[in-house]
Design an enzyme around this catalytic site. Sequence first.
Site, mmCIF file in Angstrom:
data_model
loop_
_atom_site.group_PDB
_atom_site.id
_atom_site.type_symbol
_atom_site.label_atom_id
_atom_site.label_comp_id
_atom_site.label_asym_id
_atom_site.label_seq_id
_atom_site.Cartn_x
_atom_site.Cartn_y
_atom_site.Cartn_z
ATOM 1 N N LYS A 288 0.841 -1.194 0.000
ATOM 2 C CA LYS A 288 0.000 0.000 0.000
ATOM 3 C C LYS A 288 0.878 1.246 0.000
ATOM 4 O O LYS A 288 1.842 1.343 0.764
ATOM 5 C CB LYS A 288 -0.882 -0.031 1.249
ATOM 6 N N SER B 264 -9.158 1.807 2.868
ATOM 7 C CA SER B 264 -8.243 2.552 2.035
ATOM 8 C C SER B 264 -7.202 1.693 1.325
ATOM 9 O O SER B 264 -6.479 2.176 0.455
ATOM 10 C CB SER B 264 -7.520 3.599 2.894
ATOM 11 N N SER C 172 -10.050 -0.816 6.656
ATOM 12 C CA SER C 172 -9.284 -0.551 5.427
ATOM 13 C C SER C 172 -8.549 -1.754 4.865
ATOM 14 O O SER C 172 -8.057 -1.701 3.743
ATOM 15 C CB SER C 172 -8.286 0.586 5.666
#
Length: 533
Positions: free
Chosen positions: A132, A207, A231
């Site tokens: 990420k 996210s 997330s």
Amino acid sequence: MALSRAERCLALLLRLLSRACLALLGLVAPAPPRARPAPPRAVPPPRRPLLLLPARQLAARLRARQVTCVEVVEAYVERIKEVNPLINAVVKDRFEEALQEARQVDKLLLEGPGDDYLEEKFPLLGVPVTVKEAFSLHGMPNTSGLVNRRKVIATSDATVVSRLKQAGAIPLGVTNCSELCMWYESSNRVYGRTNNPYDLQRIVGGSSGGEGSVLAAACSVIGVGSDIGGSIRMPAFFNGVFGHKPTTGVVPNDGQFPNAQGVRTSFLCTGPMCRYAEDLELMLRVMAGPGVSRLKLNEKVSLEKIKFHCMDHDGGSIFVSPVDKEILQAQKKVVEHLERELGVRVRRVAIHKMKYSFQIWSAMMSSKDSDGQEAQLFTDLLGDHGKPVWPLWELMKWLVGMSSHTLPAIALGLTEKLMKLNPGGNAKLVSMGKSLQEEMEALLGPDGVLLYPSHPTIAPRHHSPICMPFNFAYTAIFNVLGLPVTQCPLGLSSEGLPLGIQLVAASYNDHLTLAVARYLEKAFGGWVSPGKV
């Protein structure tokens, strides 16, 4: 705790504002060109068998010299180049560096160290990984989707990234996230929007949405995500892969932006994401490092002795959508399977306080820590040590296309202001949250697992979350409770979109949810390749 008339009016007002914003998005969106052929609905399925191996098996084949690491990395680079133009998940690659590292792995293997030595020292030797973008990966951007950080390049590795590299994993690049990692559609002004590999018109969640998308599309074997409100688990659910939010404090959060401060350090969790359930524990051991001793991963789990509990929904919160019928049906099939095949009784429970999940999460996120330190304001993060950001002014700029921030980020800044208007109510909600935590720990005990929906809806279309902004409460509540949770895929819906379920245990009982996830993968098939007819 009944909702007051003011709270009901606020909920109605927020829903109306959300729908108005969605209507505005429809007005400002460019009209599609007429003459172009219809785009593909989903990504094509992977063709190379190398792309279909779990990390554990792939590492074993590499150690056995049945395949070269260069072949593995080249297969994944080829796959990313094939489908990333469709999904926009990998926002910056490091293919050349990855191939160089693959050559070094092949050289090490040619030198002939024993397999046992290699497996112990490098359990992920040669396994491709994606990260990420919010995490520091040396030489890669680290913006978290914030425009005024677009020139920030990481000069070191986040702790978990370093540990994965030391275990032999080879990073292929970094993946997209929502602006400042605080929304459940992965779209920002730096990299644009990421698409769902099962339906390009659907969201990937957030996210850690880029990770969910890249894994589901078979562009990576394993991935690194973070989770303060779901997330890891929402992207894993929307993209039909596995994701694990560990017990709070076990895996270090160092080296990500934004990192948690104050009370939020107890809510933010870094964890593994992958296509195959067996890789969750392998990754967790590496990522946790010495912290893994706090878990019970070496304990053998007898599934027949687990006390299973089930909740179909949160009790009917007015802030979130009703649970989709196909999600309820999938959960029902899990219950029936467990009772039939394991001979257990799945006890249905109704935990009244879960109805206030969104309110509890919001209040606890904005509360003071034990030292009286205030939670960091989201508007301060938007400014990133620069000029202060005024949400109302940014909204006006957004309406005329002049804001550098996304609408969800602006809306969160506005909501943050509203939360401070009722300190007395927030204090009651924080107290309710602590009471709920005690109730959950007592219910689950040393041998309990709760089955709970991962989200009330199947992956919605792009922009739709603005109409249902609080649906993340189904995952967020477990962050403030500090409990370990595994999201497990359960096949596809009638529209070909992923279904799934959350498996929840008491603190430090991660081994229970991981064991149940492995069992359900065998029973229900786990990850299903997108693009198959």
